[in-house]
Design an enzyme around this catalytic site. Structure first.
Site, PDB file in Angstrom:
ATOM      1  N   LYS A 226       0.802  -1.208   0.000  1.00 39.28           N
ATOM      2  CA  LYS A 226       0.000   0.000   0.000  1.00 39.28           C
ATOM      3  C   LYS A 226       0.847   1.275   0.000  1.00 39.28           C
ATOM      4  CE  LYS A 226      -3.590  -2.510  -0.236  1.00 39.28           C
ATOM      5  NZ  LYS A 226      -3.051  -3.849  -0.139  1.00 39.28           N
TER       6      LYS A 226
HETATM    7  C1  PLP Z   1      -9.096  -2.927  -1.911  1.00 41.00           C
HETATM    8  C2  PLP Z   1      -8.517  -3.770  -0.809  1.00 41.00           C
HETATM    9  N1  PLP Z   1      -9.267  -4.049   0.264  1.00 41.00           N
HETATM   10  C3  PLP Z   1      -8.796  -4.784   1.289  1.00 41.00           C
HETATM   11  C4  PLP Z   1      -7.517  -5.294   1.261  1.00 41.00           C
HETATM   12  C5  PLP Z   1      -7.033  -6.133   2.408  1.00 41.00           C
HETATM   13  O1  PLP Z   1      -5.982  -5.502   3.060  1.00 41.00           O
HETATM   14  P1  PLP Z   1      -5.049  -6.290   4.119  1.00 41.00           P
HETATM   15  O2  PLP Z   1      -3.993  -7.001   3.335  1.00 41.00           O
HETATM   16  O3  PLP Z   1      -4.484  -5.200   4.966  1.00 41.00           O
HETATM   17  O4  PLP Z   1      -5.917  -7.203   4.870  1.00 41.00           O
HETATM   18  C6  PLP Z   1      -6.690  -5.006   0.182  1.00 41.00           C
HETATM   19  C7  PLP Z   1      -5.317  -5.548   0.124  1.00 41.00           C
HETATM   20  O5  PLP Z   1      -4.736  -5.744  -0.908  1.00 41.00           O
HETATM   21  C8  PLP Z   1      -7.197  -4.230  -0.887  1.00 41.00           C
HETATM   22  O6  PLP Z   1      -6.453  -3.934  -1.954  1.00 41.00           O
END
Ligand code: PLP
Length: 447
Positions: A226
């Site tokens: 991210k």
């Molecule tokens: C749009 C979106 N939502 C949720 C997530 C989930 O994030 P995490 O890896 O912090 O659980 C991601 C991760 O790639 C994402 O791109």
């Protein structure tokens, strides 16, 4: 024991005698030099720096490590500071740190009381977690087409609403804001909460308001991929104190660390069995440093993205992703469309051969967790247990009809899209080279 008058040594403390154990400790925490050195090992340092640091740390015999559990850390807890910094950066009253955006989404849905038999709208183009967390909350995801902004189409969302709908979850995909005016209007008209999935767009905004501050709740990811990260991590943002309280309870194993932790619930709905999504002080410290860098990073992303885009020559058949608010785009990805999928595949191969950091999205032969066609777990209504939940909570006839061709516009837009990855550290020269590579290929394929 000898009988007789109790001396100060024999007199029990509960009767006013001297305490047998006046004090223990203080002891160091369970962490010391070894753990700090283990952390230092994660950073790439020159051998000289490494030796110097080793010597310094090893030499300090009294070195006492921190408490990495947020609730034991002598104030200020790094996690609490990161929450405060996030509240200021996003412009909201309440922030809860968690260990991922996946956790944030589940906690947000649980805080809103979403459960068995409920439906939640999610876009057909998003990382699978957005849809999977609906199922993890025992609810049913309803998959909605995206439009040329590559974000949830508000008209398709409106059509997908049923009497079971309990929330709308737009995602600000690839750094650009969803159509928030229309989606917020829809949510208001239908009396539905809106959860923003800001995982990919931390620092972006929509008409002057930071993403994550527009909806009922916002969910952020701090995983490695991210805009800013702490390896793993996440945050929930909201202005609603009650939703914060409930999310806090859910993220904290049966609400055991809530402020009045042994008290009975003050208000019905405050206490229930939850999970453990707590963020550690290690992640909190890194997240805090990253949040402080966010404005600078966004500026750099925007500068590089604009430099490349401005240098791309206009050509017949070339169009750019529609930005719902160009000023609010994070600039972390530049996306354009070509007239057809075959040419897009060829252009992508040619761009990659030129060294341009380009990616495409939809290719039916390449499995990709960001596109609904690969969400077998949902399309095939899989369940973790024999109870068949969440699908068994609703009469089969009333379940959404899932199929691999149910969102054709999403596949069309994605199949014709080219994604240029932006690095905030690109120099002016890097940007010019990338634009030159794009123009070279497009001249050949879009004469
Ligand atoms: C749009 C979106 N939502 C949720 C997530 C989930 O994030 P995490 O890896 O912090 O659980 C991601 C991760 O790639 C994402 O791109």
């Amino acid at each position: 024991m000898k009988k007789g008058k109790a001396t100060n040594d024999t007199k029990l403390a509960i009767h006013g005698g001297k305490k047998a154990v006046p004090q223990l400790g203080p002891y160091p925490t369970k962490l010391g030099a070894d753990e700090l050195l283990a952390l230092m090992d994660l950073w790439e340092m020159s051998p000289t720096t490494h030796r110097a640091v080793q010597k310094l740390i090893r030499g300090d015999r009294k070195l006492k490590g921190p408490h990495l559990f947020r609730y034991y850390n002598p104030k200020p807890s790094r996690v609490a500071l990161a929450e405060k910094a996030m509240a200021e950066a996003i412009g909201v009253q309440q922030v809860l740190a968690v260990n991922s955006c996946t956790s944030a989404l589940v906690a947000a849905m649980r805080a809103l009381g979403i459960g068995a038999g409920d439906e939640v709208l999610v876009p057909a183009y998003t990382f699978f977690a957005t849809a999977a967390t609906v199922v993890a909350s025992n609810a049913i995801p309803v998959i909605v087409d995206v439009d040329d902004s590559l974000n949830m189409d508000p008209k398709a969302a409106e059509k997908a609403i049923t009497r079971r709908t309990k929330a709308i979850v737009p995602v600000h995909m690839r750094g650009a804001p969803a159509q928030m005016d229309a989606l917020l209007d829809l949510a208001k008209r239908k009396g539905l909460p809106l959860i923003e999935d800001v995982a990919q767009a931390c620092g972006g905004s929509f008409h002057g308001k930071k993403l994550g501050s527009l909806g009922t709740m916002g969910c952020f990811s701090f995983d490695y991929y991210k805009i800013i990260n702490s390896g793993e991590g996440g945050f929930i943002t909201t202005d609603d104190e009650w939703l914060y309280t409930r999310a806090q309870s859910w993220h904290d194993t049966a609400a055991c660390w809530r402020p009045n932790r042994f008290g009975r619930e003050q208000r019905e709905g405050e206490l229930f069995c939850g999970e453990n999504y707590r963020m550690s002080e290690l992640q909190g410290a890194v997240a805090l440093a990253q949040i402080q860098k966010l404005p600078r990073l966004i500026e750099q992303y925007r500068r590089a993205c604009a430099a490349i885009r401005n240098d791309i020559e206009s050509r017949p058949g070339l169009s750019f992703r529609r930005l719902t608010d160009p000023a609010g785009d994070t600039g972390s990805c530049l996306i354009f469309f070509l007239p057809d999928a075959d040419r897009t595949r060829n252009v992508l191969t040619a761009l990659q051969a030129e060294g341009v950091p380009a990616g495409g999205v939809y290719d039916s032969k390449v499995r990709d967790w960001h596109i609904f066609t690969y969400w077998d777990h949902i399309l095939e209504r899989k369940s973790v247990a024999a109870d068949g939940l969440p699908w068994s909570a609703v009469p089969a006839k009333q379940l959404p009809k899932y199929s691999r061709d149910m969102c054709p516009r999403t596949l069309d837009w994605l199949g014709r899209s080219i994604h240029i990855e932006i690095n905030p550290d690109y120099s002016e020269e890097d940007c010019a080279l990338i634009a030159r590579g794009i123009n070279k290929v497009l001249r050949a394929y879009l004469p």
